[in-house]
Each structure stands twice: as C-alpha cells, then as structure tokens.
Design a protein around this motif. Structure first.
Motif, PDB file in Angstrom:
ATOM      1  N   VAL A 194     -46.355  39.436  33.053  1.00  0.00           N
ATOM      2  CA  VAL A 194     -45.973  40.843  33.094  1.00  0.00           C
ATOM      3  C   VAL A 194     -47.203  41.734  32.969  1.00  0.00           C
ATOM      4  CG1 VAL A 194     -44.740  42.641  31.813  1.00  0.00           C
ATOM      5  CG2 VAL A 194     -43.602  40.478  32.351  1.00  0.00           C
ATOM      6  N   ALA A 195     -48.170  41.343  32.158  1.00  0.00           N
ATOM      7  CA  ALA A 195     -49.414  42.114  32.036  1.00  0.00           C
ATOM      8  C   ALA A 195     -50.165  42.161  33.358  1.00  0.00           C
ATOM      9  CB  ALA A 195     -50.295  41.509  30.944  1.00  0.00           C
ATOM     10  N   GLU A 256     -40.605  34.792  39.753  1.00  0.00           N
ATOM     11  CA  GLU A 256     -39.567  35.712  39.273  1.00  0.00           C
ATOM     12  C   GLU A 256     -40.184  37.024  38.789  1.00  0.00           C
ATOM     13  OE1 GLU A 256     -35.584  36.845  38.652  1.00  0.00           O
ATOM     14  OE2 GLU A 256     -36.522  35.230  39.808  1.00  0.00           O
ATOM     15  N   THR A 257     -41.368  36.964  38.215  1.00  0.00           N
ATOM     16  CA  THR A 257     -42.034  38.201  37.791  1.00  0.00           C
ATOM     17  C   THR A 257     -42.305  39.096  39.000  1.00  0.00           C
ATOM     18  OG1 THR A 257     -43.089  37.068  35.928  1.00  0.00           O
ATOM     19  CG2 THR A 257     -44.038  39.170  36.596  1.00  0.00           C
ATOM     20  N   GLU A 258     -42.768  38.512  40.081  1.00  0.00           N
ATOM     21  CA  GLU A 258     -43.006  39.298  41.306  1.00  0.00           C
ATOM     22  C   GLU A 258     -41.710  39.880  41.838  1.00  0.00           C
ATOM     23  OE1 GLU A 258     -46.991  37.328  43.268  1.00  0.00           O
ATOM     24  OE2 GLU A 258     -45.057  36.397  43.745  1.00  0.00           O
ATOM     25  N   ARG A 259     -40.630  39.117  41.745  1.00  0.00           N
ATOM     26  CA  ARG A 259     -39.349  39.597  42.268  1.00  0.00           C
ATOM     27  C   ARG A 259     -38.804  40.744  41.409  1.00  0.00           C
ATOM     28  NH1 ARG A 259     -34.120  39.557  42.252  1.00  0.00           N
ATOM     29  NH2 ARG A 259     -33.974  38.653  40.167  1.00  0.00           N
ATOM     30  N   LEU A 303     -37.262  38.519  31.981  1.00  0.00           N
ATOM     31  CA  LEU A 303     -38.387  39.223  32.621  1.00  0.00           C
ATOM     32  C   LEU A 303     -38.092  40.695  32.808  1.00  0.00           C
ATOM     33  CD1 LEU A 303     -39.499  36.419  35.027  1.00  0.00           C
ATOM     34  CD2 LEU A 303     -41.018  37.625  33.451  1.00  0.00           C
ATOM     35  N   ALA A 304     -36.866  41.035  33.150  1.00  0.00           N
ATOM     36  CA  ALA A 304     -36.526  42.445  33.328  1.00  0.00           C
ATOM     37  C   ALA A 304     -36.698  43.209  32.024  1.00  0.00           C
ATOM     38  CB  ALA A 304     -35.095  42.564  33.851  1.00  0.00           C
ATOM     39  N   ASP A 305     -36.271  42.621  30.916  1.00  0.00           N
ATOM     40  CA  ASP A 305     -36.409  43.299  29.623  1.00  0.00           C
ATOM     41  C   ASP A 305     -37.878  43.365  29.192  1.00  0.00           C
ATOM     42  OD1 ASP A 305     -33.709  43.693  29.557  1.00  0.00           O
ATOM     43  OD2 ASP A 305     -33.291  42.102  28.106  1.00  0.00           O
TER      44      ASP A 305
END
Length: 312
Positions: A194-195, A256-259, A303-305
């Motif tokens: 995420v960073a 998933e982070t990219e998505r 990941l969304a949170d």
C-alpha cells in the motif's frame, strides 16, 4: 465488565478497544506514554499510565479491574534479532510483571480475573504439517517468537493458580484498519504494498517467484475474537486458539493492491531464500468453541481498508 487493555493505542489495541466498547464493556486503556503526551481519540472510558517493566505502576493500573486484554509487546521480527534483550525484557519480563499484579489483585479481592493474551503464529516456527493446529509443536525460529512463547508459558502457569482464567489468541498475519488506524509497520507485506501504491516507497521486494503463501486476518475480525474470548474465559482454565482467515501469496497481494488502488505496484525480484512454501492456520477450534468466523478478511476488504486508512 471493566477491562484493562494494554497496548490500547496501538494497531491491534485500537481495534480491540472499539469492539469491547461496542459490546458494552468499560474499557480502561493502558499506555506507557507520558501523561502529558497527547492521545489518539478513543472510545476507552479512561486511561492509566504504566510501563510493563514498572511493577509498582502495574499494581496501581490493575486496581478495580475485572479482566485484562494484554496486547502490549515489541513485535518486529527483524528488530528482535538486533535487540533480543529488550524483546525479552518487555515481552517476557513485562508479561510476568503484569501477571504478578493481576494475581495480587485477584487474591486481594478474592475474585478471579480474566486474562486474554495476545500471542502469535511465530511461536510455531515452521511446522511441516499444514494447516497449523494449536497442538503443533512450538519451535520458534526468531527471538520475537521465542519471547512470545515464553510469555504464553507464563500465562499458562498463572492459570494454574486458579486466580485467573486465561485464553491465548495466536494471530497469524494481521492487517486491515479500524477507525482509520492501519498497521504502520511497512516491513510487513500489505502495509508495504500500500505504501508503494501511495508513492511513499518505490517498490516491493520479492524473494523468488512470490508464490509463498501466508495466512492473513483483518484486525477487526481479530478484535471480535477478543470479545468472544473474554465472554468464554473461565477461572483456572487455559485455552489456546489460532486466529487466521485468508491464505495469500506475495504475488496475490501485489496484484490485489493494484486492483484496489488503481495504482501500479512495482516489484524487484531477488534470489529465493530458504522459507516454507506455506504457513496457514487451522481455525476449527475457535470456530467450534467460540463461534468465531471471519467477516472482513477477504484480501480485497483487507486491502481496501488499509488503502482508505493510508489517506492517499
């Protein structure tokens, strides 16, 4: 119930305080910060100040308490190799000092206390049999894991006095966010990915092909386990539960982070290192005995949170 939460202003502590408060408990936050230091907004009913290594302050901190959720600890695996004595002093010595204070309180009042102890999958090391059950042999491979196992053993011994009941929650990889508070430790894969998406780091380092699988649980799902454990805790009894939810690989997390973020997450591949291909939790015991199940632990929601809390 009046519940003292150690480490109440940390990543997991924040989530646990919210869940306990929502369940109707009177939560007292314990922090080692100076009384003059500003504190984050919290639903805790009050705050007490003590370092885990200060026995006198701990005796004052547990006065009038009916239960303890012990979350305070040093938790960075790599750092534990550099500062093993400090990790032992805090994670083992601090836990024992807290137990001594709690046992003295129970004996003084004649009322047993409930003690929910935050442990970790690191106590298991790398068992050959997967998923890992609570009966797996504990052979930690890091100073961090060794200190947490020693703390587990201390609370188990304390339960034998009959003055407290103990439940140990062995969490696997905790992530997500509650009340905008995510994991600040970017040495861990989800905060790091995420960073990178947020532009605070340039890339994610991957050893080998990124297919090694680990078990992840949303911090809010873990916090619900504390509420259930508190209700189920019985004087003189000692139980251990794994808390995990979603197996995922490093590559899965990057994708998933990219998505979720709609941002690129560059990776840099390095030669593979010796590591187990899979470390996952068997959670049948906590599901069957406490009725716990993950509700927010899909990789997408974790990941969304985490992304929302990052404020990018």
């Amino acid at each position: 119930m009046r519940v003292l939460v150690t480490g109440a202003y940390g990543f997991v502590g924040t989530a646990v305080v919210h869940r306990l408060s929502q369940a109707g408990h009177e939560v007292i936050a314990l922090t080692h910060r100076a009384p003059s230091a500003p504190l984050p907004v919290s639903p805790a009913a009050g705050t007490r100040y003590a370092d885990l290594r200060d026995a006198d302050a701990l005796r004052d901190a547990v006065h009038g308490i009916e239960a303890v959720c012990h979350l305070a600890a040093l938790t960075r695996v790599r750092e534990s190799f550099e500062r093993p004595d400090e990790y032992r002093n805090v994670n083992v010595g601090g836990t024992q000092a807290l137990l001594d204070a709690v046992l003295a309180q129970a004996q003084a009042t004649g009322t047993p206390l409930r003690f929910i102890h935050a442990s970790t999958a690191a106590v298991y090391g790398v068992p050959e049999i997967q998923p890992i059950t609570e009966d797996a042999p504990c052979e930690p491979k890091t100073p961090y894991g060794e200190t947490k196992l020693a703390a587990d053993q201390a609370v188990a011994q304390a339960a034998g006095t009959g003055s407290i009941g103990v439940i140990v929650l062995r969490a696997f990889n905790i992530s997500g966010a509650v009340a905008g508070h995510g994991d600040p430790d970017e040495s861990r894969i989800i905060p790091k990915a995420v960073a990178v998406a947020a532009g605070r780091a340039s890339h994610v380092d991957i050893n080998g092909d990124g297919t090694a699988i680990r078990d992840f649980v949303h911090v809010d799902d873990l916090a619900r386990a504390y509420v259930l454990a508190l209700d189920a805790c019985e004087p003189g009894k000692h139980r251990v539960y794994n808390v995990g939810a979603t197996p995922a690989s490093v590559s899965d997390i990057v994708t998933e982070t990219e998505r979720v973020t709609h941002r690129p997450v560059p990776v840099v591949h390095h030669p593979p290192k010796p590591e187990p291909p899979t470390l996952t939790a068997d959670t049948h015991r906590i599901r069957d005995e406490l009725g716990w199940k993950p509700e927010r632990s899909t990789l997408q929601e974790i990941l969304a949170d985490t992304w929302a809390a990052a404020g990018a």
